[in-house]
Design a protein around this motif. Sequence first.
Motif, PDB file in Angstrom:
ATOM      1  N   UNK A  68     -15.519   6.429  11.450  1.00  0.00           N
ATOM      2  CA  UNK A  68     -15.361   6.484  10.007  1.00  0.00           C
ATOM      3  C   UNK A  68     -15.845   5.208   9.319  1.00  0.00           C
ATOM      4  N   UNK A 127      -5.608   8.763   3.881  1.00  0.00           N
ATOM      5  CA  UNK A 127      -4.488   9.062   3.009  1.00  0.00           C
ATOM      6  C   UNK A 127      -4.819   8.761   1.562  1.00  0.00           C
ATOM      7  N   UNK A 174       2.381  14.823   0.040  1.00  0.00           N
ATOM      8  CA  UNK A 174       2.597  14.617   1.468  1.00  0.00           C
ATOM      9  C   UNK A 174       1.496  13.731   2.056  1.00  0.00           C
ATOM     10  N   UNK A 202       5.091  12.643  -5.513  1.00  0.00           N
ATOM     11  CA  UNK A 202       5.609  11.638  -4.603  1.00  0.00           C
ATOM     12  C   UNK A 202       7.075  11.340  -4.897  1.00  0.00           C
ATOM     13  N   UNK A 244       9.116  14.037  -3.459  1.00  0.00           N
ATOM     14  CA  UNK A 244       9.089  13.910  -2.004  1.00  0.00           C
ATOM     15  C   UNK A 244       9.994  12.763  -1.541  1.00  0.00           C
ATOM     16  N   UNK A 245       9.960  11.651  -2.271  1.00  0.00           N
ATOM     17  CA  UNK A 245      10.817  10.523  -1.899  1.00  0.00           C
ATOM     18  C   UNK A 245      12.288  10.861  -2.130  1.00  0.00           C
ATOM     19  N   UNK A 269       0.440  17.746  10.740  1.00  0.00           N
ATOM     20  CA  UNK A 269       0.179  16.763   9.696  1.00  0.00           C
ATOM     21  C   UNK A 269       0.952  15.474   9.973  1.00  0.00           C
ATOM     22  N   UNK A 270       2.229  15.630  10.364  1.00  0.00           N
ATOM     23  CA  UNK A 270       3.075  14.451  10.556  1.00  0.00           C
ATOM     24  C   UNK A 270       2.622  13.632  11.754  1.00  0.00           C
ATOM     25  N   UNK A 271       2.119  14.298  12.786  1.00  0.00           N
ATOM     26  CA  UNK A 271       1.742  13.580  13.995  1.00  0.00           C
ATOM     27  C   UNK A 271       0.240  13.339  14.069  1.00  0.00           C
ATOM     28  N   UNK A 272      -0.484  13.690  13.028  1.00  0.00           N
ATOM     29  CA  UNK A 272      -1.934  13.541  13.065  1.00  0.00           C
ATOM     30  C   UNK A 272      -2.544  14.360  14.189  1.00  0.00           C
ATOM     31  N   UNK A 292       5.002   7.464  -0.066  1.00  0.00           N
ATOM     32  CA  UNK A 292       5.700   8.009   1.094  1.00  0.00           C
ATOM     33  C   UNK A 292       4.724   8.714   2.016  1.00  0.00           C
ATOM     34  N   UNK A 293       4.662   8.251   3.242  1.00  0.00           N
ATOM     35  CA  UNK A 293       3.720   8.786   4.210  1.00  0.00           C
ATOM     36  C   UNK A 293       4.437   8.927   5.548  1.00  0.00           C
ATOM     37  N   UNK A 294       4.096   9.968   6.313  1.00  0.00           N
ATOM     38  CA  UNK A 294       4.654  10.073   7.660  1.00  0.00           C
ATOM     39  C   UNK A 294       4.089   8.969   8.542  1.00  0.00           C
ATOM     40  N   UNK A 330       2.540   8.534  11.617  1.00  0.00           N
ATOM     41  CA  UNK A 330       1.199   8.433  12.196  1.00  0.00           C
ATOM     42  C   UNK A 330       0.120   8.317  11.114  1.00  0.00           C
ATOM     43  N   UNK A 331       0.157   9.183  10.095  1.00  0.00           N
ATOM     44  CA  UNK A 331      -0.817   9.008   9.012  1.00  0.00           C
ATOM     45  C   UNK A 331      -0.697   7.651   8.321  1.00  0.00           C
ATOM     46  N   UNK A 335      -3.001   5.195   9.820  1.00  0.00           N
ATOM     47  CA  UNK A 335      -4.366   5.448   9.387  1.00  0.00           C
ATOM     48  C   UNK A 335      -4.582   4.881   7.987  1.00  0.00           C
ATOM     49  N   UNK A 336      -3.613   5.116   7.108  1.00  0.00           N
ATOM     50  CA  UNK A 336      -3.709   4.608   5.745  1.00  0.00           C
ATOM     51  C   UNK A 336      -3.740   3.087   5.741  1.00  0.00           C
ATOM     52  N   UNK A 375      -4.895   1.164   8.105  1.00  0.00           N
ATOM     53  CA  UNK A 375      -6.168   0.644   8.599  1.00  0.00           C
ATOM     54  C   UNK A 375      -7.250   0.763   7.535  1.00  0.00           C
ATOM     55  N   UNK A 376      -7.079   1.694   6.617  1.00  0.00           N
ATOM     56  CA  UNK A 376      -8.086   1.866   5.565  1.00  0.00           C
ATOM     57  C   UNK A 376      -7.791   1.038   4.326  1.00  0.00           C
ATOM     58  N   UNK A 397      -5.378   1.633   2.270  1.00  0.00           N
ATOM     59  CA  UNK A 397      -4.726   2.415   1.223  1.00  0.00           C
ATOM     60  C   UNK A 397      -3.327   1.885   0.976  1.00  0.00           C
ATOM     61  N   UNK A 446       7.977  14.493  12.327  1.00  0.00           N
ATOM     62  CA  UNK A 446       7.263  13.232  12.498  1.00  0.00           C
ATOM     63  C   UNK A 446       7.985  12.315  13.483  1.00  0.00           C
TER      64      UNK A 446
END
Lengths: 645, 315
Positions: free
Chosen positions: A71, A203, A282, A290, A293-294, A608-611, B72-74, B76-77, B80-81, B83-84, B86, B167
Motif C-alpha cells: 500500500x 480506516x 465502525x 461515531x 457507536x461510542x 471486520x473486527x479481526x481484519x 472508535x476503532x476495533x 486490529x483495524x 492499520x489506522x 500505521x497510516x 489516521x 474483536x
Amino acid sequence: MATVTASTPRALPTGLLKHRAVHKLLLIALAAAVLVPLANAQWASGSWPAALTVDLTKPLSSASDWIIDNRDSHPLFLYFFGYVSNAVVISVHAVYVVLLGAGWAGVTVFGALVAWRVAGVRLALGTAVAFLACGVLGMWVPTMQTLALMVVAVLASVVVGVLLGLAAGLSRRMDKILRPVLDTMQVMPAYAYLLPVVLVFGMGVPAAVLATVVYAAPPMARLTALGLQGADKEVLEAVESLGTTARQRLLTARIPLARKELLLGLNQTIMMALSMAVIASVIGAAGLGDRVYQALASVDVGAALAAGIPIVLLAVVLDRVTGAAGDGTEGQGRAGWAYALAGTVVVAVAARLLGRLDWPDAWTLNIAEPVNRAVDWMTNHLYSGVPVIGGTADWAGHFTTWVLDPVRNGLQGLPWWSVLLIVATLAWLIGTWRTALTAVLAMAAIGVLGVWTPALDTLSQVLAAVAVTLVLGFATAVAAARSDRVERMLRPVLDVFQTMPQFVYLIPVVALFGVGRAPAAAAAVVYALPAVVRITTQGLRQVDPAAMESSRSLGATSWQQLRQVQLPLARPALLLAVNQGVVLVLAVVVIGGLVGGGALGYDTVFGLAQGDLATGLVAGAAIVCLGLMLDRVTQPTERRTGKGA
Amino acid sequence: MRVRTLAVAGSLLLLTGCGAADMTKQASPFANAQGAKSVTLSVQSWVGAQANVAVAQYLLEHKLGYRVDTVQVDEVPAWDALSQGRVDAILEDWGHPEQEQRYVKDKKTITAGGGLGVTGHIGWYVPTYFAKQHPDVTNWKNLNKYASQLRTAESGGKGQLMDGSPSYVTNDKALVKNLDLDYQVVFAGSEAAQITQMKQFAKEKKPFLTYWYAPQWLFEKVPMTEVKLPAYKEGCDADPAKVACAYPHTPLQKYLNTDFAKSGGKAAAFLKKFKWTTEDQNQVSLMIADQKLTPEEAAKKWVDSHQSTWKAWLS
C-alpha cells in the motif's frame, strides 16, 4: 355475494395460473427424479458435500497481505487510490471548514432559507428547529462532521449515479449489463464491503465516503435511467424535428423532462447515504455515527439517543425538503436565492463578530440521564415476572425454543439437494425459469463458499423475523388503512423507526430479550416494519372504492369486506410488502450479529473486527446470495409481466 | 472520453499536489480545523480504553492546548489506522504479536510507546453470589456439574459460556472442546450486549458463566469470581486448536505512529510518559460507565484529585 364481485374478473387468470403451475411442478418432479439419485450416489451427505466447496481462505488472506505490504509503495496506490483518498479528504475538510466558519447561526439560517425557497415557510421553520435541536443536544460539532461527510458522499453518489443512469438510459445493452450490478450493490450488506474498502484506503473518512457511494449511488442510477427512458416520445420528436443534435436533445429535452425522477433519485440517495453514516462509523467515519457507536461501548442508551436524534432530524428534514423540491414548481427565480445567500452571510458575519461561532455549552440539554432511567424502568419491569403474560425474557426464550430452533433444525436437517429443489420450485412457481435458475445458483453458491450450515441458521432467523414482521405489519396496516387518524399518528413513529440508527436500540433490545437470536429478530422486526406497514397501507387504500362500495351495499361485514375484497385486490402490494420485508430483515442480519444472532452476521462483524478478509468477505457474499435467492423467491409477479411468464 | 479522463486526473493532481500520494500520511479531514494543533486518539470499544483516552484528552486539551479528536476503532483495524497516520496513538493494546511484527519491526511505521501501567487478564468468571453458594464451581473440573443450571434457550441442551465482542482475543471454543466441557459458547457479538445481559442476570441473582477480563469497572457493580483453568505456561496457547490452558497476564502497551512519535512535540512526549494504575483506570471507568458522567467530566474529576500523578507526565 360479495365474493362474486371480487372474484369474477379473477377467475380466468387463476385457472390459467393453476394449469401452468401444475406443468411446472411436474417438470420439477421429473428433474428431481433424474438428478437426485445421481447427486445422492455421488455425494451422499446431509449437509452440503465437502467435495463441492472451494476454500477461499488462502487467496483472500494473501490478497489482503499483498495490499497491506504494497500500500505504501505500489504505483497503483501511490498514483490512483492515494489521489482518490486525498481528494476525498480535501473535499470533506473544505466543507467542514466552511460549515464551522459559518458558525451555528449561519448554518441554521442557511438551512432554513434554502428550505424556505424550496418548500415554503413551514419546512423552513422545521429545518431551523431541527438544526437548533442538534445544538441543544450537544451534538453541533459531530452534526457538522456528518454533514460535511454527507455533502461530499451525496455529490459523489449523484455524479456516479447520473453517469451510470445516463449509460443505462441511453443504451439498451448497458442497461442489461448494469442491472445485475446495481442489484448486487443494493443487496450486499454494507458491512461486507467495508473491509475491502478499509484495506485499500485505510480506516477513516475516505473509506467511509467510498463505501457510502457504493451504497447510495444505485437508486440515483436507476431513477435517472427510468426518467430518460420514460420521456414523452412526442416531445422528443418535436425537439428532433427542430434539427437539434443528440447532445442538445439530451440537455434541453430529455434531462429536463426527467427532472422529477432525478429529484426523487437525489432524495433516495440522501436517505441511503445518511443510513450509511452510522454503519461507516465502525470504520472510523467520525461524526454522529461515531458518537452513537461510542455510547454503545459504555452501554449508554441515553447518549446513543442524543446522537441518534440529530440523525433522525437530518433525515426527516432532508427527506421533506428534497421531496418538496421534486413535487414543487420551478424555483421562484434567482432573486430569492440571492436573498438567501445574503441573509446567511449577514448572520454568519454577525455571529463571528459577536464571537458566537461555536455552540454555547450552557445551551445544551442532557437527555441521557432521564432516557437511561426510563430504559432501566422498562427493563426492570418487563424483563420477567409480569403477571399472566410473562416477561419479555420468557417470550424470547419461548420464541427461541419453539420457533427459531425447530426452523433452524428443520432447514439444517434437510438434505442439501432438497433445499435446492424447494428453492427452485418456489421461485419457478412465482416467476420464470430464469428467476428459478438464479435462485438455485445463488443457493448453490453458498454451499460452494463453504458456509452452508451457518447460512441456513441465518435463513431460519430471517424467515422467523419476516413472519413476525408480516403479522404485525399487516395488522397495523389494516388499522391504518381504515382510519386516517391512525395513519396520521403512525407517520412520525414510522419515520423514527426507519431512520433511527440501529445501534441505538441494540442495548434496549438485549435488556429486554437477553443475548441470542431472539433480540436479533426483534431488531430486524423494528427495522423492517415501517416499510411493510407503508406499502400495505397504500395498497389497501388504493383498492377501487367502487368495489368496496358495492360490497358494502351487498351487506358484507367489515371483516368480510377486508378478507374478500380488499386483501385480494391489494395482492400486488402485499407481495411487494413481503419482498421488502425480506430484503430489509436481511439488511439487519449483521446488526443481529452484534447482539448474539451468530451465524453469518457474526462472521461478518468478526471479519471486520479481526481484519480477517476471508471470514468477513465470504460471510458477506453468502448474505448477498441469500438476499438474491429470497428476492427471486418472493418477487411480485407484476415486475416481470413484460417478459411473459 | 480520454480528454475528460485526463482532465479529471489533472485536476486531482492539482488538488493533491504533484507526485505520488503518500498512503502513510493520511490525517483525518477533521484534524487541524480552525488552525488548532490536533491529536487523534483511537478508542477501543471497552470502557477502560475510554478512560485512558478521556484523561489523556483532558490533559492534552487543558494543559497542553491541543485539540483532540477521538475515533472508535476495533483493535486490529486500529493498528492499520495507526500505521497510516489516521490516528496518532493507541493507549491500550492487549498484545497483537502479528501486527507488532508487521508494523513495528518490519515496516517501522509504528513505534512502541511504553507500558500503560495496567496489567490485563482474561478469564472465565461466575458471579460471586453463585460462587459463594457453590464454592467448587470455581474450578473448571467441576463445571460440568453445573451445566444444567447454566443452560439458556440459546445454548441448547448444554450450559452457556457467554463470549463477547468478535474483536476480542479468545480461545474459548477450543478450551471447551479440549477440556471436554458440556458447554456451548454463545457469542454476545458486542461488549455492550454482554454487559447488558450480565447486569440483567445479576439483577435476578441468576447464575451465569462468562468470558470476562480485568481491569473492568463492571466488577464493582457485579462482583465476579474467576474460574480456575489449567495454569498458563509460556507457549501453551501457541496452537489455537490445541489450547487447554488459562489466559496469560498481559502488561498493556501503548503504541504511537512513528512520524507522530518523532515530531509530535509535547503531545507525543506526554503520551509516552502516560502511565497509571489499575485503580486509577477503574475509578475513571466507573464514573463513565456507571455514574454516566461524560468522559470529560470523569477525566476532570480524576485530574483534579491526582495532581502529582499527571504532573509527572507533563514534565
